[in-house]
Design a protein around this motif. Structure first.
Motif, PDB file in Angstrom:
ATOM      1  N   ILE A  22       0.838  -1.201   0.000  1.00 18.88           N
ATOM      2  CA  ILE A  22       0.000   0.000   0.000  1.00 18.88           C
ATOM      3  C   ILE A  22       0.870   1.247   0.000  1.00 18.88           C
ATOM      4  N   LEU A  23       1.893   1.257   0.845  1.00 17.58           N
ATOM      5  CA  LEU A  23       2.707   2.467   1.026  1.00 17.58           C
ATOM      6  C   LEU A  23       3.668   2.752  -0.124  1.00 17.58           C
ATOM      7  N   VAL A  24       4.018   1.758  -0.904  1.00 19.81           N
ATOM      8  CA  VAL A  24       4.954   2.011  -2.008  1.00 19.81           C
ATOM      9  C   VAL A  24       4.249   2.274  -3.343  1.00 19.81           C
ATOM     10  N   ARG A  25       2.936   2.174  -3.373  1.00 21.55           N
ATOM     11  CA  ARG A  25       2.190   2.503  -4.590  1.00 21.55           C
ATOM     12  C   ARG A  25       2.329   3.990  -4.900  1.00 21.55           C
ATOM     13  N   PRO A  26       2.377   4.338  -6.172  1.00 17.86           N
ATOM     14  CA  PRO A  26       2.366   5.770  -6.506  1.00 17.86           C
ATOM     15  C   PRO A  26       1.100   6.431  -5.945  1.00 17.86           C
ATOM     16  N   CYS A  53      10.350   7.155   6.046  1.00 16.02           N
ATOM     17  CA  CYS A  53      11.137   8.379   6.170  1.00 16.02           C
ATOM     18  C   CYS A  53      10.620   9.356   5.121  1.00 16.02           C
ATOM     19  N   GLU A  54      10.129  10.508   5.562  1.00 14.51           N
ATOM     20  CA  GLU A  54       9.552  11.510   4.663  1.00 14.51           C
ATOM     21  C   GLU A  54      10.271  12.840   4.814  1.00 14.51           C
ATOM     22  N   LEU A  55      10.479  13.524   3.703  1.00 14.72           N
ATOM     23  CA  LEU A  55      10.955  14.903   3.715  1.00 14.72           C
ATOM     24  C   LEU A  55       9.933  15.749   2.978  1.00 14.72           C
ATOM     25  N   TRP A  56       9.597  16.880   3.564  1.00  9.25           N
ATOM     26  CA  TRP A  56       8.576  17.775   3.027  1.00  9.25           C
ATOM     27  C   TRP A  56       9.107  19.190   2.930  1.00  9.25           C
ATOM     28  N   GLU A  57       8.511  19.976   2.055  1.00 11.38           N
ATOM     29  CA  GLU A  57       8.894  21.381   1.936  1.00 11.38           C
ATOM     30  C   GLU A  57       8.619  22.141   3.225  1.00 11.38           C
ATOM     31  N   SER A  58       7.604  21.709   3.975  1.00  8.31           N
ATOM     32  CA  SER A  58       7.239  22.392   5.222  1.00  8.31           C
ATOM     33  C   SER A  58       6.297  21.502   6.026  1.00  8.31           C
ATOM     34  N   PRO A  59       6.131  21.798   7.322  1.00 12.35           N
ATOM     35  CA  PRO A  59       5.145  21.058   8.115  1.00 12.35           C
ATOM     36  C   PRO A  59       3.734  21.234   7.551  1.00 12.35           C
ATOM     37  N   GLU A  60       3.450  22.413   7.022  1.00 16.65           N
ATOM     38  CA  GLU A  60       2.130  22.683   6.456  1.00 16.65           C
ATOM     39  C   GLU A  60       1.870  21.806   5.235  1.00 16.65           C
ATOM     40  N   ALA A  61       2.893  21.593   4.413  1.00 14.75           N
ATOM     41  CA  ALA A  61       2.749  20.725   3.239  1.00 14.75           C
ATOM     42  C   ALA A  61       2.437  19.298   3.682  1.00 14.75           C
ATOM     43  N   HIS A  62       3.106  18.852   4.734  1.00 16.18           N
ATOM     44  CA  HIS A  62       2.847  17.510   5.260  1.00 16.18           C
ATOM     45  C   HIS A  62       1.399  17.390   5.733  1.00 16.18           C
ATOM     46  N   ARG A  63       0.947  18.351   6.522  1.00 14.10           N
ATOM     47  CA  ARG A  63      -0.427  18.323   7.025  1.00 14.10           C
ATOM     48  C   ARG A  63      -1.435  18.364   5.880  1.00 14.10           C
ATOM     49  N   ALA A  64      -1.198  19.206   4.898  1.00 12.78           N
ATOM     50  CA  ALA A  64      -2.125  19.341   3.769  1.00 12.78           C
ATOM     51  C   ALA A  64      -2.198  18.058   2.945  1.00 12.78           C
ATOM     52  N   SER A  65      -1.102  17.324   2.879  1.00  8.47           N
ATOM     53  CA  SER A  65      -1.088  16.086   2.088  1.00  8.47           C
ATOM     54  C   SER A  65      -2.071  15.057   2.628  1.00  8.47           C
ATOM     55  N   GLU A  69      -6.861  12.830  -1.845  1.00 12.02           N
ATOM     56  CA  GLU A  69      -7.688  11.641  -2.025  1.00 12.02           C
ATOM     57  C   GLU A  69      -6.844  10.368  -2.030  1.00 12.02           C
ATOM     58  N   SER A  70      -5.695  10.406  -2.701  1.00 20.75           N
ATOM     59  CA  SER A  70      -4.836   9.214  -2.772  1.00 20.75           C
ATOM     60  C   SER A  70      -4.290   8.834  -1.403  1.00 20.75           C
ATOM     61  N   VAL A  71      -3.949   9.824  -0.602  1.00 22.95           N
ATOM     62  CA  VAL A  71      -3.432   9.567   0.748  1.00 22.95           C
ATOM     63  C   VAL A  71      -4.552   9.049   1.638  1.00 22.95           C
ATOM     64  N   GLN A  72      -5.728   9.653   1.556  1.00 22.27           N
ATOM     65  CA  GLN A  72      -6.881   9.193   2.337  1.00 22.27           C
ATOM     66  C   GLN A  72      -7.214   7.736   2.009  1.00 22.27           C
ATOM     67  N   ALA A  73      -7.167   7.375   0.726  1.00 21.33           N
ATOM     68  CA  ALA A  73      -7.471   6.001   0.312  1.00 21.33           C
ATOM     69  C   ALA A  73      -6.437   5.029   0.864  1.00 21.33           C
ATOM     70  N   ALA A  74      -5.155   5.402   0.840  1.00 23.09           N
ATOM     71  CA  ALA A  74      -4.100   4.532   1.368  1.00 23.09           C
ATOM     72  C   ALA A  74      -4.261   4.350   2.875  1.00 23.09           C
ATOM     73  N   ILE A  75      -4.566   5.421   3.581  1.00 23.43           N
ATOM     74  CA  ILE A  75      -4.779   5.332   5.031  1.00 23.43           C
ATOM     75  C   ILE A  75      -5.945   4.405   5.339  1.00 23.43           C
ATOM     76  N   GLU A  76      -7.045   4.586   4.619  1.00 23.40           N
ATOM     77  CA  GLU A  76      -8.238   3.761   4.843  1.00 23.40           C
ATOM     78  C   GLU A  76      -7.944   2.280   4.585  1.00 23.40           C
ATOM     79  N   GLU A  77      -7.167   1.991   3.560  1.00 25.71           N
ATOM     80  CA  GLU A  77      -6.838   0.610   3.232  1.00 25.71           C
ATOM     81  C   GLU A  77      -5.880  -0.008   4.252  1.00 25.71           C
TER      82      GLU A  77
END
Length: 99
Positions: A22-26, A53-65, A69-77
């Motif tokens: 699930i986590l390695v899917r695009p 291990c994640e790197l983001w442009e900012s904490p806000e970018a991480h929260r917004a991600s 929809e793709s992230v929500q679907a992966a979390i749900e699965e």
């Protein structure tokens, strides 16, 4: 300022490979949301855990991600395959000897 999130997810027994798949899917939109790096791995000494291990442009970018929809679907699965035990750290990256 770069933001790092390094964590672990405990899987239910025998579910590590399913969570990995699930986590390695695009995931659509992740890069555009400000994700600079998203690496997923395992440690055979901890057979029911997945490490991210994640790197983001900012904490806000991480929260917004988390609203993508793709992230929500992966979390749900993935959620039914996890124990709920999660660990890790978040921090502001101040530099690197590679840059």
């Amino acid at each position: 300022m770069t933001f790092a999130n390094v964590g672990s997810l405990e899987t239910k027994p025998g579910q590590r490979d399913a969570v990995l798949s699930i986590l390695v899917r695009p995931m659509a939109g992740l890069k555009d949301a400000g994700c600079l790096l998203y690496e997923v791995g395992v440690n055979d000494a901890v057979p029911d855990a997945v490490f991210v291990c994640e790197l983001w442009e900012s904490p806000e970018a991480h929260r917004a991600s988390l609203e993508l929809e793709s992230v929500q679907a992966a979390i749900e699965e993935a959620m039914p395959l996890l124990t709920g035990e999660m660990g890790g750290n978040q921090f502001t990256v101040l530099g690197s000897p590679l840059r």
